[in-house]
Design a protein around this motif. Structure first.
Motif, mmCIF file in Angstrom:
data_model
loop_
_atom_site.group_PDB
_atom_site.id
_atom_site.type_symbol
_atom_site.label_atom_id
_atom_site.label_comp_id
_atom_site.label_asym_id
_atom_site.label_seq_id
_atom_site.Cartn_x
_atom_site.Cartn_y
_atom_site.Cartn_z
ATOM 1 N N GLY A 1 0.864 -1.286 0.117
ATOM 2 C CA GLY A 1 0.040 -0.118 -0.071
ATOM 3 C C GLY A 1 0.858 1.168 -0.035
ATOM 4 O O GLY A 1 0.298 2.402 0.080
ATOM 5 N N LYS B 1 3.684 2.094 -4.629
ATOM 6 C CA LYS B 1 4.560 1.477 -5.770
ATOM 7 C C LYS B 1 4.036 0.926 -6.986
ATOM 8 O O LYS B 1 4.233 1.616 -8.106
ATOM 9 C CB LYS B 1 5.302 0.176 -5.200
ATOM 10 C CG LYS B 1 6.070 0.490 -3.949
ATOM 11 C CD LYS B 1 6.857 -0.679 -3.437
ATOM 12 C CE LYS B 1 6.006 -1.796 -3.182
ATOM 13 N NZ LYS B 1 5.009 -2.003 -2.278
ATOM 14 N N THR B 2 2.875 0.261 -6.781
ATOM 15 C CA THR B 2 2.186 0.187 -7.966
ATOM 16 C C THR B 2 1.477 1.159 -8.666
ATOM 17 O O THR B 2 1.544 1.506 -9.912
ATOM 18 C CB THR B 2 0.979 -1.121 -7.984
ATOM 19 O OG1 THR B 2 2.029 -2.360 -7.189
ATOM 20 C CG2 THR B 2 0.309 -1.570 -9.034
ATOM 21 N N SER B 3 1.003 1.970 -7.853
ATOM 22 C CA SER B 3 0.228 3.424 -8.482
ATOM 23 C C SER B 3 1.307 4.306 -9.206
ATOM 24 O O SER B 3 0.990 4.928 -10.197
ATOM 25 C CB SER B 3 -0.251 4.429 -7.321
ATOM 26 O OG SER B 3 -1.113 3.559 -6.420
ATOM 27 N N GLU C 1 7.245 -6.141 -8.605
ATOM 28 C CA GLU C 1 7.076 -7.217 -7.658
ATOM 29 C C GLU C 1 7.223 -8.577 -8.194
ATOM 30 O O GLU C 1 6.696 -9.444 -8.176
ATOM 31 C CB GLU C 1 5.805 -7.311 -6.900
ATOM 32 C CG GLU C 1 5.792 -5.770 -6.365
ATOM 33 C CD GLU C 1 5.344 -6.023 -4.567
ATOM 34 O OE1 GLU C 1 5.409 -6.848 -4.223
ATOM 35 O OE2 GLU C 1 4.762 -4.884 -4.098
HETATM 36 P P1 ATP Z 1 1.374 -3.676 -2.901
HETATM 37 O O1 ATP Z 1 2.762 -4.029 -2.463
HETATM 38 O O2 ATP Z 1 0.158 -4.212 -1.969
HETATM 39 O O3 ATP Z 1 0.962 -3.810 -4.459
HETATM 40 P P2 ATP Z 1 2.027 -1.050 -3.383
HETATM 41 O O4 ATP Z 1 2.957 -0.299 -2.733
HETATM 42 O O5 ATP Z 1 2.039 -1.312 -4.832
HETATM 43 O O6 ATP Z 1 1.034 -2.022 -2.522
HETATM 44 P P3 ATP Z 1 -0.534 0.710 -4.288
HETATM 45 O O7 ATP Z 1 -0.912 -0.699 -5.058
HETATM 46 O O8 ATP Z 1 0.197 1.581 -5.252
HETATM 47 O O9 ATP Z 1 0.627 0.220 -3.453
HETATM 48 O O10 ATP Z 1 -1.513 1.277 -3.483
HETATM 49 C C1 ATP Z 1 -1.602 2.708 -2.872
HETATM 50 C C2 ATP Z 1 -2.680 3.058 -2.337
HETATM 51 O O11 ATP Z 1 -3.770 3.113 -2.987
HETATM 52 C C3 ATP Z 1 -3.188 1.956 -1.179
HETATM 53 O O12 ATP Z 1 -3.725 2.573 -0.106
HETATM 54 C C4 ATP Z 1 -4.313 1.233 -2.023
HETATM 55 O O13 ATP Z 1 -5.166 0.738 -1.287
HETATM 56 C C5 ATP Z 1 -4.775 2.296 -2.940
HETATM 57 N N1 ATP Z 1 -5.375 1.706 -4.243
HETATM 58 C C6 ATP Z 1 -4.627 0.759 -4.994
HETATM 59 N N2 ATP Z 1 -5.418 0.689 -6.077
HETATM 60 C C7 ATP Z 1 -6.575 1.327 -5.877
HETATM 61 C C8 ATP Z 1 -7.825 1.205 -6.805
HETATM 62 N N3 ATP Z 1 -7.754 0.802 -7.944
HETATM 63 N N4 ATP Z 1 -8.917 2.054 -6.257
HETATM 64 C C9 ATP Z 1 -8.651 2.608 -5.050
HETATM 65 N N5 ATP Z 1 -7.708 2.564 -4.131
HETATM 66 C C10 ATP Z 1 -6.604 1.851 -4.764
#
Ligand code: ATP
Length: 263
Positions: free
Chosen positions: A39, A42-44, A189
């Protein structure tokens, strides 16, 4: 010239803000790791870089041109490819068909059209498939060089995606992205859910991919793995960059604080 950079990048899912002013850069030939807990954003960040998540104008620059408003297809044509979290193979297609789909993107036609016509050929078997172009393409990555990178994929080239192990699926996902001969490869990942010995094999491929001329951004939750492979590291927490530097310049304590927050 900086290859790819973000300047004050913000990203939203509706009213929810996922990124808050993220600044990163990737120089030619570098491997940059993005680390952070679940969360962290990173993916965003990866979705933003590939055009899947739209951003405010001017926040993403590729070779000093603004690309944040471009759709994923156009971003890919600029030589930016992603290995997505969860691999996302076409399950009913074989290893080789999945790889060829990645290679269908080299020309000027729209990816959707090309995949559509490719799938139509697979199901309707009308006309020759463009396998030759995937063997003798203009870039370094062809079916042969992908098979040389991951020999097990050659052995299993006629096996459907669903019948592969997790590690083999990950190799196909990496190979499929390479088949577009990207200048920049984003890996989200790629070690997730895999056994340590498989992770080692997958990570052993990254220097070879770098030697082919690609620059890499590697998203990882595994800090040790990221530090081993990266020239520079960014740590994210709650949508912000909390630490950046070369692995040799940052301490374990700093990383711990940047990753988990202060105790
Ligand atoms: P992970 O390792 O779990 O993939 P991450 O570091 O990649 O985590 P993200 O997936 O970018 O994190 O998520 C960042 C924030 O955005 C989190 O709070 C997540 O709940 C929220 N989020 C991600 N995708 C969505 C979506 N499609 N709709 C609403 N919120 C989202």
């Amino acid at each position: 010239m900086t290859f790819l950079e973000t300047q004050g990048l913000t990203a939203h899912y509706g009213d929810f803000q996922a990124l808050f002013g993220v600044d990163i850069r990737l120089e030619p030939g570098e491997t940059v790791a993005i680390i952070g807990a679940n969360g962290a954003g990173k993916t965003s960040l990866m979705r933003s870089l590939t055009g899947v998540l739209q951003n405010a104008p001017g926040q993403i620059l590729h070779k000093q041109e603004k690309i944040g408003h471009l759709p994923p297809d156009t971003v890919m044509k600029r030589g930016i490819a992603m290995v997505p979290e969860g691999r996302r193979l076409f399950p009913s297609l074989t290893v080789e068909e999945n790889l060829i789909i990645g290679g269908q993107h080299k020309g000027g036609a729209d990816l959707g059209d090309r995949i559509g016509s490719w799938l139509a050929r697979l199901t309707g078997s009308s006309g020759p498939m463009d396998v030759a172009a995937c063997r003798d393409g203009s870039g370094y990555w062809t079916l042969d060089t992908v098979y040389a990178l991951f020999p097990v994929l050659h052995e299993r080239r006629h096996t459907p995606g669903t019948a592969l192990s997790g590690g083999q699926q990950q190799m196909v996902a990496i190979g499929r992205a390479l088949m577009s001969n990207p200048e920049i490869l984003l890996c989200d990942e790629i070690s997730l859910g895999l056994a340590p010995v498989v992770i080692r094999d997958i990570y052993a491929a990254l220097p070879l991919i770098k030697d082919s001329g690609a620059s890499l951004i590697v998203v990882e939750q595994d800090i040790s793995q990221a530090l081993r492979v990266a020239d520079r590291v960014y740590c994210m927490m709650e949508g912000r960059i909390t630490l950046s530097g070369r692995p040799s310049e940052i301490s374990r304590e700093d990383i711990h604080t940047a990753y988990f927050g202060a105790a």
